[in-house]
Design a protein around this motif. Structure first.
Motif, PDB file in Angstrom:
ATOM      1  N   ARG A  50       0.861  -1.182   0.000  1.00 32.51           N
ATOM      2  CA  ARG A  50       0.000   0.000   0.000  1.00 32.51           C
ATOM      3  C   ARG A  50       0.896   1.230   0.000  1.00 32.51           C
ATOM      4  NH1 ARG A  50      -5.666   0.747   1.906  1.00 32.51           N
ATOM      5  NH2 ARG A  50      -6.046   2.954   1.546  1.00 32.51           N
ATOM      6  N   ASP A  53       0.681   7.824   2.442  1.00 32.91           N
ATOM      7  CA  ASP A  53      -0.067   9.068   2.172  1.00 32.91           C
ATOM      8  C   ASP A  53       0.781  10.071   1.420  1.00 32.91           C
ATOM      9  OD1 ASP A  53      -1.937   9.082   5.320  1.00 32.91           O
ATOM     10  OD2 ASP A  53      -2.259   8.059   3.400  1.00 32.91           O
ATOM     11  N   THR A  56       0.633   9.163  -2.255  1.00 31.28           N
ATOM     12  CA  THR A  56      -0.676   9.395  -2.874  1.00 31.28           C
ATOM     13  C   THR A  56      -1.020  10.880  -2.922  1.00 31.28           C
ATOM     14  OG1 THR A  56      -1.795   8.987  -0.760  1.00 31.28           O
ATOM     15  CG2 THR A  56      -1.603   7.125  -2.264  1.00 31.28           C
ATOM     16  N   GLU A  57      -0.627  11.619  -1.890  1.00 32.16           N
ATOM     17  CA  GLU A  57      -0.907  13.066  -1.901  1.00 32.16           C
ATOM     18  C   GLU A  57      -0.068  13.768  -2.957  1.00 32.16           C
ATOM     19  OE1 GLU A  57      -2.083  13.172   2.800  1.00 32.16           O
ATOM     20  OE2 GLU A  57      -0.301  14.281   2.125  1.00 32.16           O
ATOM     21  N   PHE A  60      -1.634  12.183  -6.489  1.00 32.66           N
ATOM     22  CA  PHE A  60      -3.082  12.178  -6.760  1.00 32.66           C
ATOM     23  C   PHE A  60      -3.809  13.172  -5.857  1.00 32.66           C
ATOM     24  CE2 PHE A  60      -2.276   8.589  -9.331  1.00 32.66           C
ATOM     25  CZ  PHE A  60      -1.453   7.724  -8.629  1.00 32.66           C
ATOM     26  N   ARG A  68      -8.338   7.483  -1.118  1.00 32.23           N
ATOM     27  CA  ARG A  68      -7.434   6.887  -2.112  1.00 32.23           C
ATOM     28  C   ARG A  68      -6.924   5.550  -1.585  1.00 32.23           C
ATOM     29  NH1 ARG A  68      -6.133  11.886  -0.791  1.00 32.23           N
ATOM     30  NH2 ARG A  68      -6.031  13.517  -2.352  1.00 32.23           N
ATOM     31  N   VAL A  70      -3.898   3.205  -3.155  1.00 34.63           N
ATOM     32  CA  VAL A  70      -2.961   2.966  -4.248  1.00 34.63           C
ATOM     33  C   VAL A  70      -1.986   1.875  -3.837  1.00 34.63           C
ATOM     34  CG1 VAL A  70      -1.153   3.986  -5.693  1.00 34.63           C
ATOM     35  CG2 VAL A  70      -3.157   5.352  -5.055  1.00 34.63           C
ATOM     36  N   GLY A  81      -4.759   1.670  -8.559  1.00 40.89           N
ATOM     37  CA  GLY A  81      -5.313   2.562  -7.548  1.00 40.89           C
ATOM     38  C   GLY A  81      -6.811   2.707  -7.679  1.00 40.89           C
ATOM     39  N   PHE A  83     -10.109   5.240  -6.254  1.00 38.50           N
ATOM     40  CA  PHE A  83     -10.374   6.557  -5.669  1.00 38.50           C
ATOM     41  C   PHE A  83     -11.879   6.731  -5.530  1.00 38.50           C
ATOM     42  CE2 PHE A  83      -6.043   7.975  -6.432  1.00 38.50           C
ATOM     43  CZ  PHE A  83      -5.650   7.119  -7.461  1.00 38.50           C
TER      44      PHE A  83
END
Lengths: 159, 230
Positions: A50, A53, A56-57, A60, A68, A70, A81, A83
């Motif tokens: 996984r 954060d 992903t931040e 995305f 999210r 991902v 991913g 969302f």
């Protein structure tokens, strides 16, 4: 009487906010459940990590994204991913963002592959060239995986 | 007359001895400071990987990926390198946690970071900081040294020295903020016009160093360690 009206208004407000919190928790739970189904169909936690954060931040970030999930392949070859959107009207914008992300990754790998003769790079390049992006209501997804695995993942999502 | 001859003899002897005195070359400094450099590991992309064949540094001191490329991007903490002790592929933090090197010189950025984050220095900084945090959490006693991105020659097609200078400015600021040593090695590698000295460049791509380049690099690092009594 006035006091009773104030209390009623306060109660209504609390119920409304409580409802919103329940809805957010429900969205998160649904996304996690979908992610779990996909993960299981693809071989589980041993194959995919996984993404944190921070990742992903960075990649995305958009106001319209509620949650999210991902996952990056342990061996560095492939990713996917899911969302959940705050507003389904933003589905197209989200899909375009994902398409841009995948295109940037593809271009970067292509540049690298020109410099380094590694089979792994060619393998990764193929995944991004054939990556899939789609949506189902408030759920938007992308798969940069071999075609057979993308199909497995999609079937798992639709169960 | 007798004293003049003796004086002349001593003069000739002195001149001869001066001619025979060993010069301290860059290689000798690198060898003499073996204590510090021998305790240093080097993490990086192909520029670091090539040290195996173009410098006196042992392969056991090199932390590189199997494919030699190592992107400075948002995935850096997930990227796998070949652990020099086991040969297995592991994350950088996992290797750091086990090996706990005394000193770790990091040279990253040419792969991905300098080019793709050329207009997003915040992202470049964020990715590098993420890596540094992961290493320092895994091995808090390691002295981490962030090495500047090296200059390139005019032959470099996509990456320019302007991009590199911008990235190095970001690295210097990041190191100051985190209290980490910054090695400004690029200062001894560039010519008067800011390009990588042609005598130090090995490839037509304008990026990679030859033996002379690595000697200059290691000499700079050795002096840095000397000045700090390492």
């Amino acid at each position: 009487m006035k006091k009773a009206r104030c209390l009623a208004a306060l109660l209504a407000l609390l119920l409304l906010l409580g409802g919103c919190t329940r809805e957010a928790r429900s969205d998160e739970a649904e996304l996690e459940a979908s992610a779990a189904k996909v993960l299981e169909s693809l071989g589980g936690k041993e194959r995919f990590l996984r993404a944190d954060d921070d990742f992903t931040e960075m990649n995305f970030s958009a106001d319209y994204i509620e949650e999210r999930a991902v996952y990056l392949a342990e061996d560095g070859i492939g990713e996917w991913g899911l969302f959940s959107l705050r507003d389904t009207a933003q589905s197209r914008a989200c899909r375009e963002m994902l398409a841009d992300y995948l295109e940037n990754e593809r271009a970067a790998i292509e540049s690298l592959a020109a410099l380094y003769p590694a089979d792994e790079l060619q393998e990764r390049l193929a995944l991004y060239q054939n990556a899939q992006v789609g949506a189902d209501g408030a759920l938007v997804w992308y798969f940069a995986l071999p075609a057979s695995e993308s199909n497995l993942a999609l079937r798992a999502l639709r169960k | 007359m007798h004293c003049n001859r003796i004086f002349l003899l001593f003069l000739i002897l002195a001149l001869l001895l001066a001619g025979c005195a060993p010069k301290v070359s860059a290689d000798a400094r690198v060898q003499d400071t073996a204590g510090f450099l021998s305790e240093t590991s080097f993490l990086g992309d192909s520029i670091t990987a090539h040290m195996a064949s173009r410098s006196p540094i042992s392969k056991k001191q090199l932390w590189c990926a199997k494919t030699r490329y190592l992107n400075l991007d948002s995935r850096i903490t997930y990227a796998k390198i070949v652990a020099p002790d086991t040969g297995a592929e592991e994350t950088i933090a996992a290797v750091a946690a086990r090996l706990r090197p005394r000193y770790l010189v990091i040279t990253l950025g040419i792969d991905y970071g300098v080019y793709y984050y050329r207009d997003e220095q915040q992202s470049f900084s964020r990715c590098y900081e993420k890596l540094l945090d992961a290493i320092l959490t895994a091995s808090p006693d390691t002295v981490v040294l962030v090495q500047s991105v090296f200059p390139v020659t005019a032959a470099s097609k996509a990456i320019t020295n302007e991009m590199i200078d911008r990235a190095n400015g970001t690295l210097r600021a990041l190191c100051t903020r985190m209290g980490i040593d910054y090695l400004d090695t690029q200062s001894v590698l560039r010519d008067s016009e800011g390009y990588l000295k042609s005598d130090f460049c090995s490839d037509t791509d304008g990026i990679h160093l030859n033996e002379a380049g690595y000697t200059a690099m290691l000499d700079y690092i050795a002096r840095y360690g000397e000045e700090r009594g390492w």
